[in-house]
Write an enzyme that holds these catalytic residues in place. Structure first.
Site, PDB file in Angstrom:
ATOM      1  N   HIS A 139      42.763  54.101  46.509  1.00 37.94           N
ATOM      2  CA  HIS A 139      42.829  52.865  45.735  1.00 37.94           C
ATOM      3  C   HIS A 139      44.316  52.539  45.559  1.00 37.94           C
ATOM      4  CE1 HIS A 139      42.617  49.909  42.647  1.00 37.94           C
ATOM      5  NE2 HIS A 139      43.094  50.705  41.713  1.00 37.94           N
ATOM      6  N   GLU A 159      35.813  43.142  38.161  1.00 38.93           N
ATOM      7  CA  GLU A 159      36.239  43.194  36.763  1.00 38.93           C
ATOM      8  C   GLU A 159      36.852  41.852  36.377  1.00 38.93           C
ATOM      9  OE1 GLU A 159      39.814  45.584  36.007  1.00 38.93           O
ATOM     10  OE2 GLU A 159      39.649  46.309  38.062  1.00 38.93           O
ATOM     11  N   CYS A 178      38.406  49.120  38.606  1.00 42.69           N
ATOM     12  CA  CYS A 178      38.553  49.027  40.069  1.00 42.69           C
ATOM     13  C   CYS A 178      37.549  49.892  40.823  1.00 42.69           C
ATOM     14  CB  CYS A 178      39.977  49.403  40.475  1.00 42.69           C
ATOM     15  SG  CYS A 178      41.214  48.370  39.694  1.00 42.69           S
TER      16      CYS A 178
END
Ligand code: COA
Length: 387
Positions: free
Chosen positions: A233, A79, A111
């Site tokens: 994450h 990103e 993400c």
């Protein structure tokens, strides 16, 4: 046939900021950063590194003469792209001297991009088991000086090969996912720093995790007792702790303590590097592999989240070929040889952005194999110092 993650390597620049020093400079209690956010240090990215060079520095360690001609696709999650049109994968493919009969594509959903890559790669290898896919997640996490998000910055790249009969993780067949068009974190094309509604994004992350976890359980009939560990994450490591706490009551007391021990193992590296955006889940998985005591056949759950928002839960079992000694040694050497920068230097490096005109950069301070040497005729000039 097993399909999954065969190799998983990492790169981040060797400069870092100590967050106790940042806390002092921002007149904040250091424990807010160390405990409340769960971060101790963050990588500082020099102007001579971008997502392409970081990806090349990570991926050059998974591509060798044995597998170069087996790679069918390069799937580049990011990103922090460097071009609105051309994919970062195309530069990477050239720097790695991969053959031309290949697909090279960039994937974007905050993400989540690298997880999309892993899932697409798995499907491809199921049909073409003799081939491999290179999946990369490379990003620079920037929120801005003196913003609440500043302590959750960082950057770096992970590179994985997805293959049949992999050496690390055999992926299970079921994965569950969810997407919703929301504004918890975004970066308009004209901005170099992200915009984030931090609290909202934390809440959505947890809601998505609970939803895909419940869906996974009903599709597989597996329960928390079937899992040795979870990898999350980790935009900052406290986020993973909050997610784990949301499901811990489903486990016995003894398993709760084992899941917590493995969670601590899964955040060792992320705590010292900061947010990698697309690579964060996979750095955490690497940390879990290296820092926990895992055995072949044990099941790991993975939760991927990309703001905006996409969430996915999937799982895999530790491969019979599992061996982590080389990776541990690499990380020990990496962390022992980084250079700490003070807050003034970090702020100067943070502001040193690439201009939008031709420039020649001074790469002497950068010890990486692949560096960005400048811009010529509006084209980024990449150098492989081993070429
Ligand atoms: N000792 C220990 N903990 C402390 C503390 C101290 N002295 N001072 C504060 N804390 C804790 C707070 O209680 C809070 O804990 P909690 O989250 O468990 O409630 C935590 O530290 C953060 O404090 P808070 O005041 O809420 O922080 P903030 O307003 O500065 O913002 C974020 C924190 C995470 C919201 C902000 O950094 C952010 O937006 N980051 C980006 C998030 C992101 O990346 N989202 C997108 C991807 S999922």
């Amino acid at each position: 046939m097993h399909i999954g993650i065969d190799q998983l390597e990492f790169y981040a620049p060797s400069t870092y900021l100590d967050l106790t020093e940042l806390a002092d400079a921002r007149q904040v209690d250091p424990n807010k950063y160390l405990i409340g956010i769960g971060q101790s240090q963050q990588a500082v990215i020099p102007v001579t590194q971008d997502v392409v060079t970081m990806a090349a520095n990570a991926a050059s360690r998974v591509i060798n003469d044995e597998n170069r001609n087996k790679i069918a696709m390069v799937l580049f999650g990011t990103e922090s792209g460097i071009d609105h049109s051309k994919s970062a994968a195309m530069y990477l493919k050239r720097l790695l001297q991969l053959p031309d009969n290949i697909r090279a594509i960039e994937l974007k959903q905050a993400c989540y991009g690298a997880t999309a890559g892993v899932q697409f790669a798995r499907d491809y290898v199921a049909l073409h088991p003799e081939q491999q896919v290179l999946v990369v997640g490379s990003d620079i996490a920037r929120y801005g000086l003196k913003t609440p998000g500043e302590v959750t910055q960082g950057g770096g790249a992970v590179a994985m090969t997805i293959s049949a009969e992999p050496a690390l993780l055999n992926l299970d067949d079921v994965s569950t996912f969810r997407s919703e068009d929301i504004m918890d974190f975004w970066r308009p094309l004209y901005r170099t720093e992200a915009l984030v509604d931090g609290r909202y994004s934390e809440n959505v992350y947890i809601d998505f995790f609970k939803a895909v976890w419940a869906n996974y359980q009903s599709q597989t009939n597996r329960h928390i007792r079937d899992f040795e560990a979870f990898a999350f994450h980790l935009p900052f490591t406290k986020m993973g702790l909050k997610a784990l706490r949301a499901v811990l009551p489903e486990a016995s007391e003894q398993q709760q303590s084992q899941l917590m021990t493995n969670f601590e193992a899964s955040r060792v590296y992320n705590r010292l590097v900061g947010n990698l955006y697309t690579g964060s889940l996979y750095l955490s998985l690497r940390s879990l592999f290296d820092q926990a005591t895992l055995k072949p056949g044990q099941r790991i759950g993975l939760f991927s989240y990309g703001s905006g928002a996409e969430g996915e839960f999937y799982s895999g079992t530790i491969s019979d070929k599992f061996d982590v000694e080389a990776s541990k040694a690499w990380f020990d050497h990496y962390f022992a040889n980084r250079t700490q920068v003070d807050v003034a230097t970090y702020e100067r490096l943070f502001k040193q952005q690439l201009p939008n005109h031709d420039v020649l950069l001074d790469t002497r301070q950068d010890d990486a194999r692949f560096v960005l040497a400048g811009i010529k005729h509006d084209q980024r000039q990449y150098v492989d110092r081993e070429a």
